[in-house]
Design an enzyme around this catalytic site. Structure first.
Site, PDB file in Angstrom:
ATOM      1  N   ASP A 105       0.093 -39.927   1.524  1.00 26.32           N
ATOM      2  CA  ASP A 105      -1.540 -40.090   0.951  1.00 26.32           C
ATOM      3  C   ASP A 105      -2.054 -39.691   0.569  1.00 26.32           C
ATOM      4  OD1 ASP A 105      -2.137 -39.725   3.393  1.00 26.32           O
ATOM      5  OD2 ASP A 105      -4.112 -40.926   3.564  1.00 26.32           O
ATOM      6  N   ARG A 117      -7.419   0.605  -4.069  1.00 27.70           N
ATOM      7  CA  ARG A 117      -7.997   0.968  -2.514  1.00 27.70           C
ATOM      8  C   ARG A 117      -8.623   1.821  -2.565  1.00 27.70           C
ATOM      9  NH1 ARG A 117      -6.821  -0.695   3.775  1.00 27.70           N
ATOM     10  NH2 ARG A 117      -5.929   1.616   3.606  1.00 27.70           N
ATOM     11  N   TYR A 161       1.163  -0.987  -0.339  1.00 30.87           N
ATOM     12  CA  TYR A 161      -0.077   0.303   0.223  1.00 30.87           C
ATOM     13  C   TYR A 161       0.344   1.258   0.261  1.00 30.87           C
ATOM     14  CZ  TYR A 161      -3.663  -3.133   1.432  1.00 30.87           C
ATOM     15  OH  TYR A 161      -4.750  -3.715   1.919  1.00 30.87           O
ATOM     16  N   ILE A 192       3.341  -2.647   4.163  1.00 30.94           N
ATOM     17  CA  ILE A 192       3.800  -1.362   3.809  1.00 30.94           C
ATOM     18  C   ILE A 192       4.633  -0.432   3.913  1.00 30.94           C
ATOM     19  CG2 ILE A 192       1.071  -0.661   5.100  1.00 30.94           C
ATOM     20  CD1 ILE A 192       4.780   0.198   7.132  1.00 30.94           C
ATOM     21  N   HIS A 193       5.538  -1.095   3.529  1.00 31.01           N
ATOM     22  CA  HIS A 193       7.490  -0.144   3.371  1.00 31.01           C
ATOM     23  C   HIS A 193       7.841  -1.008   2.683  1.00 31.01           C
ATOM     24  CE1 HIS A 193      10.831   0.999   4.529  1.00 31.01           C
ATOM     25  NE2 HIS A 193      10.359   2.295   4.951  1.00 31.01           N
ATOM     26  N   ASP A 198      -8.561  -3.101  11.986  1.00 30.95           N
ATOM     27  CA  ASP A 198     -10.169  -3.310  12.027  1.00 30.95           C
ATOM     28  C   ASP A 198     -10.807  -3.480  12.315  1.00 30.95           C
ATOM     29  OD1 ASP A 198     -10.644  -0.324  11.210  1.00 30.95           O
ATOM     30  OD2 ASP A 198      -9.586  -0.930   8.967  1.00 30.95           O
TER      31      ASP A 198
HETATM   32  N1  COA Z   1       6.013   2.403  -1.364  1.00 32.79           N
HETATM   33  C1  COA Z   1       6.495   3.396  -1.810  1.00 32.79           C
HETATM   34  N2  COA Z   1       7.520   3.884  -0.975  1.00 32.79           N
HETATM   35  C2  COA Z   1       7.398   3.828  -0.014  1.00 32.79           C
HETATM   36  C3  COA Z   1       6.199   3.909   0.670  1.00 32.79           C
HETATM   37  C4  COA Z   1       5.450   2.688   0.345  1.00 32.79           C
HETATM   38  N3  COA Z   1       4.064   2.262   1.169  1.00 32.79           N
HETATM   39  N4  COA Z   1       6.890   3.593   2.280  1.00 32.79           N
HETATM   40  C5  COA Z   1       8.060   4.434   2.024  1.00 32.79           C
HETATM   41  N5  COA Z   1       7.880   4.710   1.104  1.00 32.79           N
HETATM   42  C6  COA Z   1       9.506   5.600   0.652  1.00 32.79           C
HETATM   43  C7  COA Z   1      10.124   5.930   0.669  1.00 32.79           C
HETATM   44  O1  COA Z   1       9.346   7.688   0.259  1.00 32.79           O
HETATM   45  C8  COA Z   1      11.660   6.831   0.362  1.00 32.79           C
HETATM   46  O2  COA Z   1      11.590   6.988  -0.573  1.00 32.79           O
HETATM   47  P1  COA Z   1      12.871   7.374  -1.032  1.00 32.79           P
HETATM   48  O3  COA Z   1      14.233   6.896  -0.410  1.00 32.79           O
HETATM   49  O4  COA Z   1      13.230   8.080  -2.359  1.00 32.79           O
HETATM   50  O5  COA Z   1      12.802   9.197  -0.439  1.00 32.79           O
HETATM   51  C9  COA Z   1      12.040   4.821   1.068  1.00 32.79           C
HETATM   52  O6  COA Z   1      10.666   4.330   1.048  1.00 32.79           O
HETATM   53  C10 COA Z   1      12.152   5.299   2.818  1.00 32.79           C
HETATM   54  O7  COA Z   1      10.687   5.920   3.421  1.00 32.79           O
HETATM   55  P2  COA Z   1      10.903   5.632   4.657  1.00 32.79           P
HETATM   56  O8  COA Z   1      11.223   7.433   5.278  1.00 32.79           O
HETATM   57  O9  COA Z   1      11.565   4.802   5.870  1.00 32.79           O
HETATM   58  O10 COA Z   1       9.803   5.493   5.392  1.00 32.79           O
HETATM   59  P3  COA Z   1       8.491   6.767   5.369  1.00 32.79           P
HETATM   60  O11 COA Z   1       8.900   7.678   6.639  1.00 32.79           O
HETATM   61  O12 COA Z   1       8.382   7.877   4.119  1.00 32.79           O
HETATM   62  O13 COA Z   1       7.379   7.045   5.278  1.00 32.79           O
HETATM   63  C11 COA Z   1       5.324   5.434   5.961  1.00 32.79           C
HETATM   64  C12 COA Z   1       6.996   5.422   6.552  1.00 32.79           C
HETATM   65  C13 COA Z   1       4.270   4.511   7.477  1.00 32.79           C
HETATM   66  C14 COA Z   1       4.853   7.037   6.659  1.00 32.79           C
HETATM   67  C15 COA Z   1       5.346   4.616   5.136  1.00 32.79           C
HETATM   68  O14 COA Z   1       5.980   3.846   5.198  1.00 32.79           O
HETATM   69  C16 COA Z   1       3.721   4.829   4.542  1.00 32.79           C
HETATM   70  O15 COA Z   1       3.094   5.410   3.944  1.00 32.79           O
HETATM   71  N6  COA Z   1       2.989   3.466   3.832  1.00 32.79           N
HETATM   72  C17 COA Z   1       2.054   3.361   3.851  1.00 32.79           C
HETATM   73  C18 COA Z   1       1.080   3.342   4.448  1.00 32.79           C
HETATM   74  C19 COA Z   1      -0.659   3.079   4.372  1.00 32.79           C
HETATM   75  O16 COA Z   1      -0.509   3.370   2.574  1.00 32.79           O
HETATM   76  N7  COA Z   1      -1.250   3.120   4.745  1.00 32.79           N
HETATM   77  C20 COA Z   1      -2.810   2.629   4.586  1.00 32.79           C
HETATM   78  C21 COA Z   1      -2.300   0.921   4.729  1.00 32.79           C
HETATM   79  S1  COA Z   1      -2.472  -0.324   5.762  1.00 32.79           S
HETATM   80 MG    MG Z   2      -8.717  -1.437   7.589  1.00 31.57          MG
END
Ligand code: COA
Ligand code: MG
Length: 305
Positions: free
Chosen positions: A270, A66, A9, A222-223, A156
């Site tokens: 089996d 989503r 996501y 998520i990461h 949730d």
């Molecule tokens: N998808 C794509 N790229 C992502 C990402 C994701 N879900 N999460 C982080 N990245 C990227 C960042 O933009 C960063 O890129 P860069 O190095 O080119 O600048 C790199 O990966 C490292 O990210 P980091 O600094 O460790 O994390 P962050 O502090 O930027 O973000 C979150 C942390 C949790 C906010 C982020 O991972 C996120 O938004 N996750 C998804 C949240 C979401 O969609 N929730 C709803 C569904 S459960």
């Molecule tokens: Mg949910």
């Protein structure tokens, strides 16, 4: 069957993260319009996702969006803007009953037909994350031919039933098992819960392997850190593939000799064990590890053949 080992996501209004996702070779990229996007940024997110679907090359990743829940005030605009941009599929959160999926199915069909697209080309994955969703799993799982998988939403679900999340996760075990069981009963994939502790890859690996053992075909993430560990965990190892191939070959040879159960490496083999071996080979095939899985019709086991 398409591999959906990791479903990543990112907030739909974050263009940088969408671009980044396309470089990760992740099975599914899911641009979010729901909880990852602030209430006052929904329109911006729809625009960013539309633009991404139009102009970015997603490589081999599945292009998913989503939407907001069917019961929310955002759903009409979500459908109108997103479906017309032709994603590969939509992820529908907080699904509580079959009618919600049928309603979305009809909306998609109308747009497909108006646009001259192949009927059924846009697939649906449904997130089950409420007590009612669990209670209605049977109807939900059989509600639409677009439905390819059920996704389990632990946070949730816990909030809905008043549970407190714990490290071992026993408080959501019944629901987690129910999702994987109903998915299997209706030929759907099951996608496991999110692990939000994205720096702890050891824990992620353990939780992923637990999901594999339970029968899940993939996991929500998520990461970017989580892609490799999760996709590896949901891909059978070389040894597992070799062992499964041997079990199937031995089984076929014993069948010819008129024996259904036999001993291999000191253990009884089996039909159910062979069926599990075939399921593992299907996962290996979806992950691109092998090209052929033997078809053994009479192994639609216990079905009177
Ligand atoms: N998808 C794509 N790229 C992502 C990402 C994701 N879900 N999460 C982080 N990245 C990227 C960042 O933009 C960063 O890129 P860069 O190095 O080119 O600048 C790199 O990966 C490292 O990210 P980091 O600094 O460790 O994390 P962050 O502090 O930027 O973000 C979150 C942390 C949790 C906010 C982020 O991972 C996120 O938004 N996750 C998804 C949240 C979401 O969609 N929730 C709803 C569904 S459960
Ligand atoms: Mg949910």
């Amino acid at each position: 069957m398409r591999a959906r080992r990791a479903l990543l996501y990112m907030p739909g209004d974050d263009e940088h993260k969408i671009h980044k996702a396309t470089t990760l070779e992740v099975d599914c990229i899911c641009m979010d319009l729901e909880d990852g996007v602030a209430q006052n940024r929904k329109a911006e997110a729809r625009k960013t996702i539309q633009e991404a679907l139009k102009s970015i090359n997603f490589g081999g990743s599945e292009r998913l969006v989503r939407l907001n829940p069917v019961s929310s005030r955002f759903i009409d605009e979500d459908l109108e803007n997103i479906i017309t941009s032709k994603p590969d599929g939509i992820v529908l959160p907080k699904v509580k009953n079959a009618d919600q999926i049928s309603w979305v199915d009809r909306k998609i069909s109308a747009i497909e037909s108006k646009s001259g697209w192949m009927p059924g080309s846009i697939i649906i994955l449904a997130i089950i994350e409420s007590a009612l969703g669990i209670v209605n799993l049977k109807e939900i799982a059989s509600s639409s031919s677009r439905l390819r998988g059920l996704i389990f939403g632990a946070e949730d679900l816990a909030a809905d039933v008043g549970a407190t999340r714990t490290e071992p996760g026993w408080e959501v075990l019944y629901s987690r098992s129910a999702v994987v069981t109903f998915a299997a009963a209706y030929g759907l994939q099951a996608i496991d819960l999110v692990n939000t502790d994205f720096l702890n890859l050891e824990k992620l690996r353990a939780e992923s392997l637990q999901g594999v053992q339970m029968g899940f075909s993939g996991k929500q993430i998520i990461h970017p850190n989580q892609v490799k560990v999760v996709q590896e965990s949901f891909t059978p190892t070389d040894d597992q593939v070799k062992n499964a191939q041997e079990v199937v070959a031995e089984y076929l040879s014993y069948q010819e000799k008129g024996r259904g159960a036999f001993v291999s490496d000191g253990k009884m083999i089996d039909a159910p064990i062979v069926k599990s071996a075939l399921a593992l080979l299907e996962r290996a095939k979806a992950a691109g590890k092998i090209t052929i899985v033997p078809k053994i019709d009479y192994l639609k086991l216990g079905e009177g053949l």
